[in-house]
Design an enzyme around this catalytic site. Sequence first.
Site, mmCIF file in Angstrom:
data_model
loop_
_atom_site.group_PDB
_atom_site.id
_atom_site.type_symbol
_atom_site.label_atom_id
_atom_site.label_comp_id
_atom_site.label_asym_id
_atom_site.label_seq_id
_atom_site.Cartn_x
_atom_site.Cartn_y
_atom_site.Cartn_z
ATOM 1 N N ASN A 138 0.842 -1.210 0.000
ATOM 2 C CA ASN A 138 0.000 0.000 0.000
ATOM 3 C C ASN A 138 0.868 1.248 0.000
ATOM 4 O O ASN A 138 0.569 2.218 -0.701
ATOM 5 C CB ASN A 138 -0.940 0.001 1.203
ATOM 6 N N MET B 100 1.118 -2.715 12.114
ATOM 7 C CA MET B 100 0.385 -3.638 12.971
ATOM 8 C C MET B 100 0.628 -3.328 14.449
ATOM 9 O O MET B 100 1.124 -4.161 15.211
ATOM 10 C CB MET B 100 0.763 -5.084 12.617
ATOM 11 N N ILE C 289 -1.347 -1.265 17.843
ATOM 12 C CA ILE C 289 -2.474 -0.503 18.384
ATOM 13 C C ILE C 289 -1.896 0.778 18.973
ATOM 14 O O ILE C 289 -0.936 0.745 19.750
ATOM 15 C CB ILE C 289 -3.219 -1.322 19.452
ATOM 16 N N HIS D 109 -8.028 -0.736 6.312
ATOM 17 C CA HIS D 109 -8.355 -1.984 6.989
ATOM 18 C C HIS D 109 -8.977 -2.933 5.964
ATOM 19 O O HIS D 109 -9.846 -2.523 5.194
ATOM 20 C CB HIS D 109 -9.324 -1.723 8.143
ATOM 21 N N ASP E 32 -10.043 0.368 14.578
ATOM 22 C CA ASP E 32 -10.714 0.100 13.306
ATOM 23 C C ASP E 32 -12.112 0.727 13.222
ATOM 24 O O ASP E 32 -13.042 0.142 12.644
ATOM 25 C CB ASP E 32 -10.764 -1.411 13.008
HETATM 26 C C1 GAR Z 1 -3.142 -4.744 4.010
HETATM 27 O O1 GAR Z 1 -4.054 -5.702 3.557
HETATM 28 C C2 GAR Z 1 -3.808 -3.843 5.038
HETATM 29 O O2 GAR Z 1 -5.145 -3.563 4.752
HETATM 30 C C3 GAR Z 1 -3.682 -4.672 6.292
HETATM 31 O O3 GAR Z 1 -2.401 -5.248 6.217
HETATM 32 C C4 GAR Z 1 -2.035 -5.400 4.833
HETATM 33 C C5 GAR Z 1 -0.702 -4.726 4.633
HETATM 34 O O4 GAR Z 1 -0.212 -4.983 3.333
HETATM 35 N N1 GAR Z 1 -3.835 -3.881 7.462
HETATM 36 C C6 GAR Z 1 -4.366 -4.345 8.593
HETATM 37 O O5 GAR Z 1 -4.722 -5.481 8.749
HETATM 38 C C7 GAR Z 1 -4.451 -3.306 9.692
HETATM 39 N N2 GAR Z 1 -5.331 -3.771 10.739
HETATM 40 P P1 GAR Z 1 0.975 -4.095 2.747
HETATM 41 O O6 GAR Z 1 2.078 -4.055 3.806
HETATM 42 O O7 GAR Z 1 1.409 -4.850 1.532
HETATM 43 O O8 GAR Z 1 0.433 -2.744 2.459
#
Ligand code: GAR
Length: 197
Positions: free
Chosen positions: A14, A98, A100, A117, A153
């Site tokens: 992301n 990740m 809180i 999320h 969230d």
């Molecule tokens: C993504 O799917 C994001 O939505 C999720 O972790 C992944 C990170 O992917 N976030 C959560 O679960 C937050 N609670 P990335 O590191 O490739 O962006």
Amino acid sequence: MKNIIILISGGGSNMAAIVETARRDDWAGRYGARVAAVLSNKAEAKGLVFARSKGITTDVLDHKGFATREAFDEALATRIDGVAQPGEATLVVLAGFMRILTPVFVSRYAGRLVNIHPSLLPAFPGLHTHQRAIDAGCKFAGATVHLVTAELDHGPILAQAVVPVLPGDTADALAARVLTQEHLIYPRGIADLLQKV
Ligand code: GAR
């Protein structure tokens, strides 16, 4: 300049989508904004490699080095605030970060702290969203970009994307389908917010 500080813990896809969109759509020219730094709580986060390859400042702040959540968050805020010049706005973007965050941290960046999320909030806050959606028999899943508030969230929704849950889907297959949409809605949600901060 408006400074976008992206916080990651892992792959950072992301974050990469935001960085690429910022360049392609000339966020500097359009919004006076730049991705100023990428911070991680994990030194091994793969996204750091990408950020460095793009010449973006990176920093690692390992939460294990702190006795309390409050102490970590205070140090994190100090790093974040150290990036901006006086008078500049800062947008803090959680991209697979990740951790809180404490209410003190959240209120410090109120209205400027955004998260993605991997569920259609308010459904499935927390972890293991894709498996929970499959187990519940959901026909649709998706992702949500939202402003962060003290409740995990939750917070005002800025953007959402919907994908179908297909027969026989595994959590990984569904996660991959959702992730492609995350890469579209997160940059879009941030661009909208940049026009307000
Ligand atoms: C993504 O799917 C994001 O939505 C999720 O972790 C992944 C990170 O992917 N976030 C959560 O679960 C937050 N609670 P990335 O590191 O490739 O962006």
